[in-house]
Design a protein around this motif. Structure first.
Motif, PDB file in Angstrom:
ATOM      1  N   GLU A  25      -2.390  -6.796   3.949  1.00  0.00           N
ATOM      2  CA  GLU A  25      -3.221  -5.588   3.966  1.00  0.00           C
ATOM      3  C   GLU A  25      -2.514  -4.362   3.413  1.00  0.00           C
ATOM      4  O   GLU A  25      -2.666  -3.251   3.912  1.00  0.00           O
ATOM      5  N   GLY A  26      -1.686  -4.560   2.393  1.00  0.00           N
ATOM      6  CA  GLY A  26      -1.009  -3.455   1.736  1.00  0.00           C
ATOM      7  C   GLY A  26       0.178  -2.886   2.496  1.00  0.00           C
ATOM      8  O   GLY A  26       0.753  -1.881   2.098  1.00  0.00           O
ATOM      9  N   LYS A  27       0.562  -3.516   3.586  1.00  0.00           N
ATOM     10  CA  LYS A  27       1.663  -3.017   4.414  1.00  0.00           C
ATOM     11  C   LYS A  27       2.973  -3.684   3.988  1.00  0.00           C
ATOM     12  O   LYS A  27       3.364  -4.727   4.508  1.00  0.00           O
ATOM     13  N   THR A  81       3.880 -10.733  -5.702  1.00  0.00           N
ATOM     14  CA  THR A  81       3.952  -9.545  -4.854  1.00  0.00           C
ATOM     15  C   THR A  81       2.561  -8.990  -4.572  1.00  0.00           C
ATOM     16  O   THR A  81       2.264  -8.585  -3.448  1.00  0.00           O
ATOM     17  N   ASP A  82       1.702  -8.981  -5.584  1.00  0.00           N
ATOM     18  CA  ASP A  82       0.339  -8.480  -5.409  1.00  0.00           C
ATOM     19  C   ASP A  82      -0.435  -9.337  -4.411  1.00  0.00           C
ATOM     20  O   ASP A  82      -1.167  -8.821  -3.570  1.00  0.00           O
ATOM     21  N   TRP A 113     -13.003 -16.690 -14.214  1.00  0.00           N
ATOM     22  CA  TRP A 113     -12.329 -15.936 -13.166  1.00  0.00           C
ATOM     23  C   TRP A 113     -11.020 -15.363 -13.678  1.00  0.00           C
ATOM     24  O   TRP A 113     -10.255 -16.012 -14.378  1.00  0.00           O
ATOM     25  N   ARG A 114     -10.743 -14.129 -13.318  1.00  0.00           N
ATOM     26  CA  ARG A 114      -9.478 -13.469 -13.627  1.00  0.00           C
ATOM     27  C   ARG A 114      -9.012 -12.744 -12.367  1.00  0.00           C
ATOM     28  O   ARG A 114      -9.822 -12.191 -11.638  1.00  0.00           O
ATOM     29  N   PRO A 115      -7.709 -12.733 -12.099  1.00  0.00           N
ATOM     30  CA  PRO A 115      -7.217 -12.037 -10.905  1.00  0.00           C
ATOM     31  C   PRO A 115      -7.495 -10.546 -10.984  1.00  0.00           C
ATOM     32  O   PRO A 115      -7.456  -9.956 -12.058  1.00  0.00           O
ATOM     33  N   SER A 116      -7.774  -9.957  -9.840  1.00  0.00           N
ATOM     34  CA  SER A 116      -8.076  -8.522  -9.812  1.00  0.00           C
ATOM     35  C   SER A 116      -7.171  -7.757  -8.844  1.00  0.00           C
ATOM     36  O   SER A 116      -7.422  -6.601  -8.559  1.00  0.00           O
ATOM     37  N   LEU A 117      -6.130  -8.393  -8.350  1.00  0.00           N
ATOM     38  CA  LEU A 117      -5.261  -7.739  -7.374  1.00  0.00           C
ATOM     39  C   LEU A 117      -4.089  -6.999  -7.998  1.00  0.00           C
ATOM     40  O   LEU A 117      -3.435  -6.220  -7.331  1.00  0.00           O
TER      41      LEU A 117
END
Length: 55
Positions: A44-46, A36-37, A22-26
């Motif tokens: 939700e990106g807000k 922060t990601d 597993w690797r982060p994808s955000l």
């Protein structure tokens, strides 16, 4: 605080910590992942919801 989250993930039978591939994808690219990601994903990106009182 990070240690608390890490211990909780280690204790879970279905945790991503137990998945070696597993690797982060955000993050902004395949090798960068920041708190922060994660927060932007949770909100939700807000970005304005992360600091509702303003600067």
């Amino acid at each position: 605080m990070a240690e608390v989250f890490h211990r909780a993930m280690e204790g879970s039978r279905t945790s991503i910590v137990r998945e070696p591939h597993w690797r982060p994808s955000l993050g902004p690219d395949a090798t960068t992942f920041r708190m922060t990601d994660l927060l932007l994903f949770a909100f939700e990106g807000k970005a304005d919801l992360l600091n509702p009182l303003g600067d």
